[in-house]
Design a protein around this motif. Structure first.
Motif, mmCIF file in Angstrom:
data_model
loop_
_atom_site.group_PDB
_atom_site.id
_atom_site.type_symbol
_atom_site.label_atom_id
_atom_site.label_comp_id
_atom_site.label_asym_id
_atom_site.label_seq_id
_atom_site.Cartn_x
_atom_site.Cartn_y
_atom_site.Cartn_z
ATOM 1 N N LEU A 185 11.325 37.274 7.323
ATOM 2 C CA LEU A 185 11.678 38.173 8.429
ATOM 3 C C LEU A 185 10.523 39.087 8.856
ATOM 4 C CD1 LEU A 185 15.271 39.464 7.598
ATOM 5 C CD2 LEU A 185 14.544 38.415 9.746
ATOM 6 N N GLY A 186 9.519 39.252 8.010
ATOM 7 C CA GLY A 186 8.434 40.168 8.342
ATOM 8 C C GLY A 186 8.644 41.530 7.698
ATOM 9 N N ALA A 187 7.905 42.539 8.197
ATOM 10 C CA ALA A 187 7.877 43.824 7.506
ATOM 11 C C ALA A 187 8.489 44.977 8.308
ATOM 12 C CB ALA A 187 6.436 44.158 7.130
ATOM 13 N N THR A 188 8.216 45.041 9.611
ATOM 14 C CA THR A 188 8.709 46.187 10.396
ATOM 15 C C THR A 188 9.992 45.812 11.142
ATOM 16 O OG1 THR A 188 7.529 45.473 12.370
ATOM 17 C CG2 THR A 188 6.321 46.884 10.827
ATOM 18 N N GLY A 189 10.703 46.830 11.633
ATOM 19 C CA GLY A 189 11.916 46.597 12.417
ATOM 20 C C GLY A 189 11.643 45.709 13.628
ATOM 21 N N GLU A 190 10.534 45.970 14.316
ATOM 22 C CA GLU A 190 10.208 45.186 15.517
ATOM 23 C C GLU A 190 9.954 43.720 15.150
ATOM 24 O OE1 GLU A 190 9.085 48.222 15.044
ATOM 25 O OE2 GLU A 190 9.763 49.277 16.848
ATOM 26 N N GLU A 191 9.229 43.538 14.032
ATOM 27 C CA GLU A 191 8.926 42.169 13.595
ATOM 28 C C GLU A 191 10.216 41.426 13.228
ATOM 29 O OE1 GLU A 191 4.705 41.753 11.631
ATOM 30 O OE2 GLU A 191 6.255 41.936 10.101
ATOM 31 N N MET A 192 11.121 42.123 12.530
ATOM 32 C CA MET A 192 12.373 41.478 12.115
ATOM 33 C C MET A 192 13.245 41.153 13.314
ATOM 34 S SD MET A 192 13.294 43.309 8.516
ATOM 35 C CE MET A 192 12.045 44.304 7.723
ATOM 36 N N ALA A 193 13.279 42.047 14.330
ATOM 37 C CA ALA A 193 14.027 41.764 15.559
ATOM 38 C C ALA A 193 13.442 40.530 16.234
ATOM 39 C CB ALA A 193 13.964 42.963 16.506
ATOM 40 N N ASN A 194 12.111 40.486 16.308
ATOM 41 C CA ASN A 194 11.421 39.382 16.960
ATOM 42 C C ASN A 194 11.690 38.033 16.274
ATOM 43 O OD1 ASN A 194 8.730 37.661 16.611
ATOM 44 N ND2 ASN A 194 8.802 38.418 18.706
ATOM 45 N N ARG A 195 11.861 38.041 14.950
ATOM 46 C CA ARG A 195 11.966 36.764 14.214
ATOM 47 C C ARG A 195 13.395 36.315 13.906
ATOM 48 N NH1 ARG A 195 7.329 37.135 9.496
ATOM 49 N NH2 ARG A 195 5.642 37.859 10.838
ATOM 50 N N LEU A 196 14.352 37.254 13.866
ATOM 51 C CA LEU A 196 15.671 36.948 13.290
ATOM 52 C C LEU A 196 16.336 35.717 13.904
ATOM 53 C CD1 LEU A 196 18.041 37.639 11.415
ATOM 54 C CD2 LEU A 196 18.904 39.156 13.215
ATOM 55 N N TYR A 197 16.536 35.718 15.231
ATOM 56 C CA TYR A 197 17.262 34.594 15.847
ATOM 57 C C TYR A 197 16.445 33.318 15.769
ATOM 58 C CZ TYR A 197 20.620 37.908 17.875
ATOM 59 O OH TYR A 197 21.587 38.853 18.076
ATOM 60 N N PHE A 198 15.120 33.453 15.897
ATOM 61 C CA PHE A 198 14.261 32.285 15.798
ATOM 62 C C PHE A 198 14.460 31.628 14.423
ATOM 63 C CE2 PHE A 198 10.537 29.754 15.305
ATOM 64 C CZ PHE A 198 10.370 29.222 16.579
ATOM 65 N N LEU A 199 14.469 32.447 13.369
ATOM 66 C CA LEU A 199 14.603 31.903 12.011
ATOM 67 C C LEU A 199 15.998 31.310 11.786
ATOM 68 C CD1 LEU A 199 12.770 34.666 9.939
ATOM 69 C CD2 LEU A 199 11.921 32.394 10.570
ATOM 70 N N LEU A 200 17.036 31.949 12.338
ATOM 71 C CA LEU A 200 18.390 31.415 12.161
ATOM 72 C C LEU A 200 18.530 30.063 12.858
ATOM 73 C CD1 LEU A 200 20.555 34.651 12.638
ATOM 74 C CD2 LEU A 200 20.096 33.450 10.488
ATOM 75 N N ARG A 201 17.939 29.938 14.063
ATOM 76 C CA ARG A 201 17.997 28.667 14.798
ATOM 77 C C ARG A 201 17.166 27.601 14.086
ATOM 78 N NH1 ARG A 201 20.420 27.375 20.186
ATOM 79 N NH2 ARG A 201 21.284 29.336 20.876
ATOM 80 N N ASP A 202 16.014 28.026 13.551
ATOM 81 C CA ASP A 202 15.146 27.109 12.831
ATOM 82 C C ASP A 202 15.826 26.664 11.536
ATOM 83 O OD1 ASP A 202 12.690 25.931 13.262
ATOM 84 O OD2 ASP A 202 11.775 27.117 11.646
ATOM 85 N N GLY A 203 16.383 27.645 10.815
ATOM 86 C CA GLY A 203 17.007 27.370 9.528
ATOM 87 C C GLY A 203 18.186 26.419 9.628
ATOM 88 N N GLU A 204 19.037 26.609 10.628
ATOM 89 C CA GLU A 204 20.276 25.824 10.708
ATOM 90 C C GLU A 204 20.014 24.331 10.910
ATOM 91 O OE1 GLU A 204 22.644 27.060 14.074
ATOM 92 O OE2 GLU A 204 21.218 26.231 15.513
ATOM 93 N N ARG A 205 18.794 23.977 11.364
ATOM 94 C CA ARG A 205 18.509 22.555 11.596
ATOM 95 C C ARG A 205 18.365 21.789 10.291
ATOM 96 N NH1 ARG A 205 13.643 21.800 15.423
ATOM 97 N NH2 ARG A 205 12.756 23.271 13.944
ATOM 98 N N ASP A 206 18.027 22.502 9.214
ATOM 99 C CA ASP A 206 17.765 21.827 7.947
ATOM 100 C C ASP A 206 18.677 22.320 6.820
ATOM 101 O OD1 ASP A 206 16.200 20.054 6.321
ATOM 102 O OD2 ASP A 206 15.323 21.848 5.399
ATOM 103 N N ALA A 207 19.121 23.567 6.903
ATOM 104 C CA ALA A 207 19.829 24.176 5.772
ATOM 105 C C ALA A 207 21.307 23.794 5.735
ATOM 106 C CB ALA A 207 19.714 25.694 5.872
#
Ligand code: TXA
Ligand code: MG
Length: 335
Positions: free
Chosen positions: A283-305
């Motif tokens: 997710l990263g380190a700062t609030g902005e970084e986590m906001a920026n990555r969260l949905y991207f990672l969930l969409r990326d993750g669901e394809r394989d997990a």
């Protein structure tokens, strides 16, 4: 079922003409914003607005936000405003702040589900501004995901949910903000945050003098129906652990692997070194970084997990309020 070809296009003069043609005809067009992609239609056209609800499978009692370009005449949309509202617009717009104003019958009644308020947003994304200027009508637009799925932060995410169902996606690349706009009720004496986002309660209070946060009382009809729905879920099992329960998260990971599944751990960067050798979504380190990555990672993750195990970041307040709200609703209460 495929009904039509869905084109993904960057913005140019030809795309502007296409977008205008589709919107005038009552069709739905997806477009980039700085928060998440939107699924837009002419807010004055009942049939066009109805199409949005049908395409998304959205509950009919959840109102839509209207989007306009930065020079649009707001008096065409609202019926008065509190004295602090102009300063908020000056400070934060264009940008990821949606303001709820008093408003009756300025656009299709379906947009606000028959209520006497209207949520208005002026996105800062250049693509969104170009699009809104080209069509020059108020555009009703929810996030461009199927209802309950994770919000889209790339044109491909929109395509994955609506391929063959809409004619055009205006591609502006990945969304930098990454979570939906702050929704702020400006119909009363003190503004009140209905949905947390990148424009924080603290930032709003520093301009308006004060700012509340809406808490839904048990049994009450929510002021902003969207906040009451389970949302944003990836298409796999999920689990959520408190920051001090890492051992429990690792146990669950190992159980899932032993039973033949594929688990991923979603957590802030600071935890990664302690979780060696397992599949990770960082997710990263700062609030902005986590906001920026969260949905991207969930969409990326669901394809394989088969299972995404989230560990809540430690930090709270500011932008993290918005991040934690999305994370809990995406990963809480499914396993
Ligand atoms: O960043 C965003 O806001 C994105 C992009 C596309 O602009 N849009 C978005 O729309 O997130 P949607 O429909 O997914 O969420 C809109 C939220 C819902 O929680 C809804 O209940 C609330 O705004 N809302 C809309 N109109 C409202 C109103 N008149 N009063 C209170 N809440 C309202
Ligand atoms: Mg949404």
């Amino acid at each position: 079922m495929i009904d039509m070809e869905t084109e993904i296009r960057g913005f140019d003069a030809h795309t502007a003409r296409l977008a205008k043609k589709y919107i005038s005809a009552g069709d739905v067009v997806a477009f980039h914003t700085e928060t998440v992609y939107g699924l837009g239609a002419d807010a004055r056209n009942d049939d066009a607005v109805r199409k949005i609800f049908t395409l998304k499978g959205r509950p009919a009692d959840n109102p839509l936000i209207v989007h306009v370009h930065k020079d649009y005449d707001l008096s065409q949309l609202i019926d008065g405003e509190p004295s602090y509202a102009p300063a908020l617009r000056k400070a934060f717009l264009p940008g990821p702040l949606t303001i709820v104003y008093p408003s009756i019958d300025k656009v299709s009644r379906l947009v606000s589900c028959g209520g006497n308020t209207l949520a208005v947003r002026v996105p800062s994304s250049p693509i969104a501004q170009e699009f809104l200027r080209a069509v020059n009508v108020p555009i009703a637009a929810p996030s461009a995901n199927l209802s309950k799925h994770v919000s889209p932060v790339t044109a491909q995410h929109v395509y994955d949910d609506f391929q063959g169902k809409i004619p055009l996606i205006l591609d502006g690349g990945a969304c930098s903000g990454g979570i939906e706009s702050t929704v702020l009720d400006c119909t009363e004496e003190v503004p009140q945050v209905l949905r947390a986002g990148l424009v924080t309660r603290e930032m709003i209070a520093s301009v308006a003098g004060d700012c509340g946060v809406y808490q839904m009382a048990a049994g009450e009809k929510p002021k902003s129906p969207g906040i009451a729905y389970k949302h944003y879920s990836p298409r796999c099992k999920t689990a959520l652990f408190a920051p001090d329960c890492i051992a429990g998260a690792l146990n669950l990971y190992d159980e899932e692997e032993c039973s033949g599944g594929r688990a991923y751990i979603l957590c802030e960067s600071a935890l990664i070194s302690g979780i060696n050798g397992r599949r990770m979504l960082d997710l990263g380190a700062t609030g902005e970084e986590m906001a920026n990555r969260l949905y991207f990672l969930l969409r990326d993750g669901e394809r394989d997990a088969t299972l995404i195990i989230a560990i809540k970041p430690k930090e709270e307040g500011g932008v993290m309020d918005g991040v934690l709200n999305r994370l809990v609703r995406a990963c809480g209460g499914k396993v």
